[in-house]
Scaffold this motif. Sequence first.
Motif, short mmCIF file in Angstrom:
data_model
loop_
_atom_site.label_atom_id
_atom_site.label_comp_id
_atom_site.label_asym_id
_atom_site.label_seq_id
_atom_site.Cartn_x
_atom_site.Cartn_y
_atom_site.Cartn_z
N VAL A 1 0.82 -1.20 -0.01
CA VAL A 1 0.00 0.14 -0.02
C VAL A 1 0.95 1.26 0.09
CG1 VAL A 1 -1.77 1.38 1.24
CG2 VAL A 1 -1.78 -1.15 1.24
N VAL A 2 0.53 2.26 -0.87
CA VAL A 2 1.26 3.35 -1.09
C VAL A 2 0.63 4.44 -0.97
CG1 VAL A 2 2.86 4.56 -2.41
CG2 VAL A 2 3.25 2.20 -2.35
N ASP A 3 1.03 5.48 -0.29
CA ASP A 3 0.25 6.71 -0.24
C ASP A 3 0.61 7.71 -1.25
OD1 ASP A 3 -0.04 9.90 0.46
OD2 ASP A 3 -1.05 9.10 2.28
N ILE A 4 -0.35 7.91 -2.41
CA ILE A 4 -0.04 8.93 -3.61
C ILE A 4 -1.07 10.00 -3.41
CG2 ILE A 4 -0.39 9.09 -5.94
CD1 ILE A 4 0.40 5.86 -6.05
N ASN A 5 -0.44 11.22 -2.97
CA ASN A 5 -1.33 12.29 -2.91
C ASN A 5 -2.40 12.31 -1.75
OD1 ASN A 5 0.58 13.68 -4.35
ND2 ASN A 5 -0.69 14.42 -5.96
N GLY A 6 -2.38 11.65 -0.86
CA GLY A 6 -3.28 11.43 0.17
C GLY A 6 -4.02 10.25 -0.03
N SER B 1 13.64 -10.10 7.58
CA SER B 1 12.70 -9.01 7.27
C SER B 1 13.21 -7.71 7.84
CB SER B 1 11.38 -9.40 7.38
OG SER B 1 10.48 -8.15 7.18
N ALA B 2 13.16 -6.64 7.45
CA ALA B 2 13.45 -5.08 7.31
C ALA B 2 12.39 -4.43 6.87
CB ALA B 2 15.01 -4.92 7.19
N SER B 3 11.04 -4.86 6.69
CA SER B 3 10.15 -4.41 5.73
C SER B 3 9.33 -3.20 6.27
CB SER B 3 9.11 -5.42 5.38
OG SER B 3 8.50 -5.57 6.52
N SER C 1 14.30 -5.09 -3.20
CA SER C 1 14.44 -4.42 -2.09
C SER C 1 13.18 -4.35 -0.83
CB SER C 1 14.54 -2.82 -2.24
OG SER C 1 13.35 -2.35 -3.02
N GLU C 2 13.34 -3.95 0.19
CA GLU C 2 12.19 -4.04 1.26
C GLU C 2 11.27 -2.66 0.93
OE1 GLU C 2 11.31 -6.37 2.96
OE2 GLU C 2 12.87 -7.23 4.20
N PRO C 3 10.05 -2.97 1.12
CA PRO C 3 9.30 -3.92 1.97
C PRO C 3 8.67 -5.11 0.93
CG PRO C 3 7.68 -2.29 1.43
CD PRO C 3 8.91 -1.63 0.97
N PHE C 4 9.42 -4.97 -0.40
CA PHE C 4 8.74 -5.78 -1.49
C PHE C 4 9.08 -7.20 -1.33
CE2 PHE C 4 9.22 -1.53 -3.46
CZ PHE C 4 7.83 -1.27 -3.76
N ALA D 1 7.65 -12.68 -0.02
CA ALA D 1 7.63 -14.18 0.73
C ALA D 1 6.38 -14.66 1.35
CB ALA D 1 8.86 -13.94 1.77
N VAL D 2 5.90 -13.54 1.96
CA VAL D 2 4.39 -13.82 2.71
C VAL D 2 3.37 -14.22 1.75
CG1 VAL D 2 2.59 -12.80 4.09
CG2 VAL D 2 5.09 -12.40 4.71
#
Length: 383
Positions: free
Chosen positions: A193-198, A276-278, A231-234, A239-240
Motif C-alpha cells: 500500500v502506497v500513499d499517493i497524494n493522500g 525481514s526489515a520491511s 528491496s524492502e518491503p517488496f 515471501a509472505v
Amino acid sequence: MKSKLLAGVLALGLAAPLAFADDEKIKVLSRNVYLGADIFPVLAAAQDPDPLAVPLAVTEVFQTAQATNFPERAGALADEIVSRKPHVIGLQEVSIWSTQIPGDFLIGNPAQASDVVYDFLEILMANLEARGLSYEVAASVDNADIELPFVAGITAEGPILGDVRLQDRDIVLVRKKVSYSNALSGNFTVNGVVDINGVQASFTRGYNILDVNVKGADYRIVNTHLEVGGSEPFKSLQAVQMNELLQIVDATSSDTNPIIMLGDFNSDPRDTPFVSASGIPGLDGLPLVPPYLQATGTGYGDTWLMQDKIRGEGLTCCFDDAVSDETATLSSRIDHVFLKLNGSELERVKVKVLGDSSADMTDTSNLYPSDHAGVFAKIRFDD
C-alpha cells in the motif's frame, strides 16, 4: 496473520532446447503480458511536493503504455500460442486501461474512469479467434485497481486534468475440449500500500487455482503473480504471499493429482533467505524464505531443471520499459513452471523460453511481445 516459515534447497542448472513427440500429456504456458509501462516513477513522484508531479508522472506512464501498443503485441503473443497450442495458459498483468476526461480525482473520485482504452483480455482473445484458436477463460481474479490524475490537455488557462485507471488481472485460459472444475481465485491477505497524494493505493496481487482434465488425466493448475522482489518491503511481501499461496494450494488440493504451479513469481533461483526489515508489523526481524526456495523446499520441482538436457540459462526478465531496444538482454529467471508429482511417475519434461530474442519483435513497430519472456512446458507422465 499466521506465518508458517518455509525452507528450501536451491538447485542450480543450465537451460534446454525443446523437442518432443506429439503425444505429450499436457502443455502449459506462463505469460506475463506486460501492462505496458513501469509504474514506479509515479511512486517516486508521490514524494515530490509539487502538486503537478504525480499527474505529470502518470501522464508519462500512460503515454508509454500507449506507445508499447498492446494491440500489436497481442498479435505476437497470439502467434506464440498458435505455434505451441498449450492446453492451459496462465496470464499475468492482463490489464484494463480506462480514462475519464475531465477527471474528478481532485474532488474525491466519486465516479471511476470507465472509458476503456485497452482491455487486454478482449484484445488477446480476438487475436486468438482470428487465428482459428478457441480458448476459454477458466479462472480470473481482479487485483490492483488504481486511478490517478493525468494531464489530458493544455489550454491558455493551464492543464486539463483527466483520470486514468489501471485494473490488473490474473487469468487462466484453457483450450477447447479441455474440461475444468473447482476454480478458486483470490487476493493475498498482505499487499503493498502506497500513499499517493493522500490516496492509499493498494497494489493487490492474486492467484487462480483450478482442476483441468487433459487427455483423460487430471491436474491441479495454479497461476499467480507475486509482488516484486529486490528491496524492502517488496521482498518481504512476496515471501509472505508465496507462503499464503502454498498453504491455500495444500489445503484445497488432492494429494494424488500432479500440481502444476506457474506464473511470475518475481523470484530468481539465486535469491537467498533473509531477515525481514520491511517495516510491516509482525514481520520485522523474522527470517523469511524467497518464493523460489519455498517452492523447491516443499516438494515442487523446477521444470527448467528437470529436463534431460539443459542448455542456456532460461532467463525471463526483463526488457526495457519501451520493449523496443533490440540490444536489450534478460538478466534473471523469475517466471517459472513448478511441478509437484504427488506420486505420479514423470517420463519427460521439456521447457522453452518464448519471446526472448529480437527475432520475436513485431514487424510494424519492432516491439517485444512483452517485457518478460514466456515459459512453455510439455510434461509427459508414465501411464
